[in-house]
Motif scaffolding. Structure first.
Motif, PDB file in Angstrom:
ATOM      1  N   TRP A  69      10.221  35.467  41.243  1.00 34.40           N
ATOM      2  CA  TRP A  69      10.129  36.768  40.575  1.00 34.40           C
ATOM      3  C   TRP A  69       9.323  37.729  41.439  1.00 34.40           C
ATOM      4  N   GLU A  70       9.718  38.977  41.419  1.00 38.06           N
ATOM      5  CA  GLU A  70       8.947  40.017  42.086  1.00 38.06           C
ATOM      6  C   GLU A  70       9.207  41.346  41.388  1.00 38.06           C
ATOM      7  N   GLY A  71       8.294  42.259  41.548  1.00 38.29           N
ATOM      8  CA  GLY A  71       8.483  43.564  40.937  1.00 38.29           C
ATOM      9  C   GLY A  71       7.370  44.514  41.327  1.00 38.29           C
ATOM     10  N   ASP A  72       7.498  45.722  40.886  1.00 39.39           N
ATOM     11  CA  ASP A  72       6.462  46.712  41.120  1.00 39.39           C
ATOM     12  C   ASP A  72       6.571  47.795  40.060  1.00 39.39           C
ATOM     13  N   LEU A  73       5.459  48.482  39.847  1.00 40.93           N
ATOM     14  CA  LEU A  73       5.414  49.603  38.911  1.00 40.93           C
ATOM     15  C   LEU A  73       4.619  50.723  39.567  1.00 40.93           C
ATOM     16  N   ARG A  74       5.237  51.891  39.625  1.00 36.20           N
ATOM     17  CA  ARG A  74       4.610  53.037  40.278  1.00 36.20           C
ATOM     18  C   ARG A  74       4.531  54.210  39.316  1.00 36.20           C
ATOM     19  N   THR A  75       3.352  54.799  39.210  1.00 37.50           N
ATOM     20  CA  THR A  75       3.177  56.046  38.460  1.00 37.50           C
ATOM     21  C   THR A  75       2.945  57.165  39.461  1.00 37.50           C
ATOM     22  N   ARG A  76       3.482  58.346  39.158  1.00 37.06           N
ATOM     23  CA  ARG A  76       3.422  59.443  40.128  1.00 37.06           C
ATOM     24  C   ARG A  76       3.204  60.786  39.434  1.00 37.06           C
ATOM     25  N   LYS A  81       1.064  19.291  39.277  1.00 34.49           N
ATOM     26  CA  LYS A  81       1.125  18.474  40.478  1.00 34.49           C
ATOM     27  C   LYS A  81       2.504  18.598  41.116  1.00 34.49           C
ATOM     28  N   PRO A  82       2.619  18.375  42.431  1.00 35.64           N
ATOM     29  CA  PRO A  82       3.924  18.450  43.098  1.00 35.64           C
ATOM     30  C   PRO A  82       4.919  17.513  42.435  1.00 35.64           C
ATOM     31  N   GLY A  83       6.119  18.025  42.185  1.00 35.90           N
ATOM     32  CA  GLY A  83       7.162  17.218  41.584  1.00 35.90           C
ATOM     33  C   GLY A  83       7.155  17.226  40.081  1.00 35.90           C
ATOM     34  N   SER A  84       6.115  17.789  39.442  1.00 36.01           N
ATOM     35  CA  SER A  84       6.044  17.782  37.989  1.00 36.01           C
ATOM     36  C   SER A  84       6.736  18.983  37.370  1.00 36.01           C
ATOM     37  N   VAL A  85       7.176  19.972  38.188  1.00 34.72           N
ATOM     38  CA  VAL A  85       7.886  21.137  37.693  1.00 34.72           C
ATOM     39  C   VAL A  85       9.369  20.934  37.972  1.00 34.72           C
ATOM     40  N   PRO A  86      10.241  21.189  36.995  1.00 40.73           N
ATOM     41  CA  PRO A  86      11.677  21.006  37.209  1.00 40.73           C
ATOM     42  C   PRO A  86      12.176  21.796  38.408  1.00 40.73           C
ATOM     43  N   ALA A  87      13.190  21.255  39.087  1.00 43.92           N
ATOM     44  CA  ALA A  87      13.695  21.890  40.309  1.00 43.92           C
ATOM     45  C   ALA A  87      14.227  23.287  40.040  1.00 43.92           C
ATOM     46  N   TRP A  88      14.870  23.484  38.861  1.00 41.73           N
ATOM     47  CA  TRP A  88      15.464  24.797  38.604  1.00 41.73           C
ATOM     48  C   TRP A  88      14.380  25.856  38.425  1.00 41.73           C
ATOM     49  N   VAL A  89      13.189  25.451  37.950  1.00 42.85           N
ATOM     50  CA  VAL A  89      12.086  26.406  37.817  1.00 42.85           C
ATOM     51  C   VAL A  89      11.535  26.755  39.201  1.00 42.85           C
ATOM     52  N   ARG A  90      11.389  25.732  40.065  1.00 39.12           N
ATOM     53  CA  ARG A  90      10.872  25.981  41.401  1.00 39.12           C
ATOM     54  C   ARG A  90      11.807  26.850  42.234  1.00 39.12           C
ATOM     55  N   PHE A 147       5.386  64.265  35.806  1.00 45.14           N
ATOM     56  CA  PHE A 147       4.799  62.931  35.815  1.00 45.14           C
ATOM     57  C   PHE A 147       5.962  61.949  35.754  1.00 45.14           C
ATOM     58  N   ARG A 148       5.950  60.968  36.666  1.00 47.55           N
ATOM     59  CA  ARG A 148       7.100  60.089  36.801  1.00 47.55           C
ATOM     60  C   ARG A 148       6.663  58.625  36.883  1.00 47.55           C
ATOM     61  N   VAL A 149       7.574  57.744  36.508  1.00 49.04           N
ATOM     62  CA  VAL A 149       7.331  56.300  36.539  1.00 49.04           C
ATOM     63  C   VAL A 149       8.541  55.619  37.170  1.00 49.04           C
ATOM     64  N   ARG A 150       8.276  54.629  37.994  1.00 50.02           N
ATOM     65  CA  ARG A 150       9.332  53.756  38.503  1.00 50.02           C
ATOM     66  C   ARG A 150       8.919  52.319  38.250  1.00 50.02           C
ATOM     67  N   ALA A 151       9.773  51.561  37.571  1.00 51.54           N
ATOM     68  CA  ALA A 151       9.505  50.145  37.301  1.00 51.54           C
ATOM     69  C   ALA A 151      10.696  49.323  37.776  1.00 51.54           C
ATOM     70  N   ARG A 152      10.396  48.236  38.519  1.00 54.12           N
ATOM     71  CA  ARG A 152      11.453  47.369  39.021  1.00 54.12           C
ATOM     72  C   ARG A 152      11.034  45.910  38.838  1.00 54.12           C
ATOM     73  N   ALA A 153      11.984  45.081  38.431  1.00 55.94           N
ATOM     74  CA  ALA A 153      11.733  43.644  38.279  1.00 55.94           C
ATOM     75  C   ALA A 153      12.930  42.892  38.819  1.00 55.94           C
ATOM     76  N   GLY A 154      12.685  42.024  39.809  1.00 58.10           N
ATOM     77  CA  GLY A 154      13.780  41.310  40.446  1.00 58.10           C
ATOM     78  C   GLY A 154      13.624  39.806  40.358  1.00 58.10           C
ATOM     79  N   LEU A 155      14.754  39.109  40.343  1.00 56.18           N
ATOM     80  CA  LEU A 155      14.783  37.647  40.279  1.00 56.18           C
ATOM     81  C   LEU A 155      15.720  37.130  41.362  1.00 56.18           C
TER      82      LEU A 155
END
Length: 502
Positions: free
Chosen positions: A111-118, A98-107, A159-167
């Motif tokens: 997170w975002e990211g992507d994974l590409r195979t080539r 429910k709104p307000g039930s998650v700590p402010a620092w978590v809200r 054959f190549r891979v690109r993985a990215r994860a951002g915060l």
């Protein structure tokens, strides 16, 4: 309590555990009452469904002794804190709190990211000049044993891979910080790809983003290592390239439909320990934006000036290495280079290559996109660049021969279909033509896929992308590139990719 989820079960254990091995009858009733109260509270807060809660209540009301494992107070507190964080993160991830039930620092965390195979096939024309006509500048400067030739005839499959994860962490309404991890070589600034087939060794992972961003009104600033702050195409800047330093931006509202933007950036390229002549890039861009909608055209235009400082090579004093730091640390191919080493040993010449030209780039970029029947859009992008810093007399003097100015480049691209691959059955087809003369831009930072990177290249690019699921797309791209004025070197590149964003 087999039906209870791990976080909820741990929470119940943390709250209800008492330092006894077997509870007396009165204590057992109190423990059952506390458990029932806890379950009902979890239902009220949306942590448990009513169906699961009824199953737990039936389990809690069964007769018989209640045994609770002994747990010290400090351990119960640690477990309680751990479970609360687990629940908060799960609530934010799954959207059931429910709104307000998650700590402010978590809200505040995003997170975002992507994974590409080539799959990539590099096709070298049989009519290419021998490898001796070309120099791998980066390897030559790294090894300093002999001039290292580049490949010109051997086709290659990878054959190549690109993985990215951002915060991104939003501190408050004005301040935020960002980090991103990515695969790829730490010595290649324009690519995050990891080529497979390295005897099973683990991938190299490094930070390619680490910045602080501030915003107040129409002004924003970013400091650290960040993404491309300029409105541009891969004619000048490769897509995976990151920028160090500082970028400032102002985005005033001009009219009800048009917004202006002005970006000022200062980027250190190479910090030289024993000299004040560090290599820098300074940039200034101004333009306007009109946001497109489902019914109207969108547009964006920008005019930029990029100024490289201390980037030209200088000869070392005979018998010393005092100017060797002016050599390049990374290059692709195409620019005019000369040897700045003062070595006179015929058995070990120790070549060291540096740029012969100044680079003062004037860059005009524009894009218009407009809706077409069927809910699709057409986007037309144009990019033109000219290096006004090229001085024929000085470049020719450094190289020891006459070097004609080849200092312009342009690209035109047309795309039709969905603007982004967000859902299944989204699609986009594109076609582009590119021409980039030898000293139009710094070859180290332009696109690394077209003719496998660098300048002195012309040709076309075809692309097709299709959404196979939510934020999941398959794509095919074909690059056909030829030399403009240098020794014949034609390279066609085929890329087949699967990209997942999350």
């Amino acid at each position: 309590m087999k039906s209870l989820s791990r976080p909820t079960a741990l929470l119940a254990l943390a709250l209800c555990a008492t330092p006894v091995l077997a509870a007396p009858e009165a204590d057992a009733e109190q423990l059952r009452a506390a458990t029932i109260k806890l379950i009902n509270m979890l239902v009220e807060q949306g942590v448990l469904t009513r169906e699961k809660a009824d199953a737990l209540l039936a389990e809690a009301n069964k007769p018989g002794p209640v045994r609770v494992p002994y747990m010290p107070e400090f351990q119960r507190k640690e477990l309680k804190d751990e479970v609360e964080l687990d629940l908060a993160a799960r609530a934010a991830r799954e959207g059931w709190a429910k709104p307000g039930s998650v700590p402010a620092w978590v809200r505040s965390l995003e997170w975002e990211g992507d994974l590409r195979t080539r799959y990539q096939y590099d096709d070298y024309a049989s009519s290419n000049s021998p490898a001796a006509f070309f120099t791998n500048v980066t390897e030559t400067n790294r090894q300093r044993l002999e001039v290292s030739p580049a490949t010109t005839t051997e086709d290659r499959t990878r054959f190549r891979v690109r993985a990215r994860a951002g915060l991104t962490a939003k501190v408050d309404e004005h301040w935020a910080a960002g980090l991103r991890l990515t695969t790829g070589s730490s010595s290649d600034p324009i690519s995050s790809n990891q080529t497979l087939g390295n005897y099973g060794n683990r991938f190299t992972v490094a930070f390619d983003r680490a910045y602080v961003r501030g915003k107040r009104g129409n002004f924003s600033a970013v400091l650290g290592r960040f993404g491309n702050p300029w409105f541009s195409t891969d004619l000048v800047w490769a897509n995976d390239l990151g920028f160090d330093g500082l970028a400032l931006q102002w985005t005033p509202e001009l009219t009800a439909e048009w917004q202006g933007f002005a970006t000022l950036g200062a980027t250190p390229i190479q910090e030289v320990e024993l000299s004040r002549e560090d290599k820098w890039l300074y940039g200034l861009q101004a333009g306007v934006t009109r946001l497109g909608t489902a019914e109207r055209m969108g547009a964006r235009f920008g005019l930029a000036y990029y100024h490289y400082d201390n980037i030209v090579g200088e000869y070392s004093t005979p018998g010393t290495s005092d100017r060797e730091y002016t050599a390049v640390q990374f290059a692709q191919k195409g620019n005019t280079y000369f040897n700045v080493s003062s070595s006179t040993d015929p058995l070990r010449p120790l070549p060291l290559l540096a740029l012969a030209s100044e680079f003062r780039l004037v860059n005009l970029t524009g894009q218009v996109d407009f809706p077409v029947p069927g809910g699709r859009r057409v986007a037309i992008t144009g990019d033109y660049v000219r290096n006004i810093g090229f001085d024929r007399a000085r470049v020719s003097e450094r190289v020891g021969r006459d070097v004609a100015p080849e200092t312009t480049g342009y690209q035109i691209r047309v795309a039709f279909g969905s603007p982004e691959m967000k859902a299944a059955h989204d699609w986009q087809a594109s076609m582009a033509y590119k021409r980039l003369e030898r000293d139009a831009v710094v070859d180290a930072y332009t696109d690394g896929d077209f003719r496998l990177g660098g300048t002195d290249a012309k040709g076309y690019i075809l692309g097709l992308s299709y959404g196979v699921g939510k934020n999941t797309a398959a794509s095919v791209r074909y690059f056909s590139g030829d030399a403009i004025s240098g020794a014949p070197l034609s390279i066609d590149v085929l890329q087949v990719e699967l990209n997942v964003r999350f």
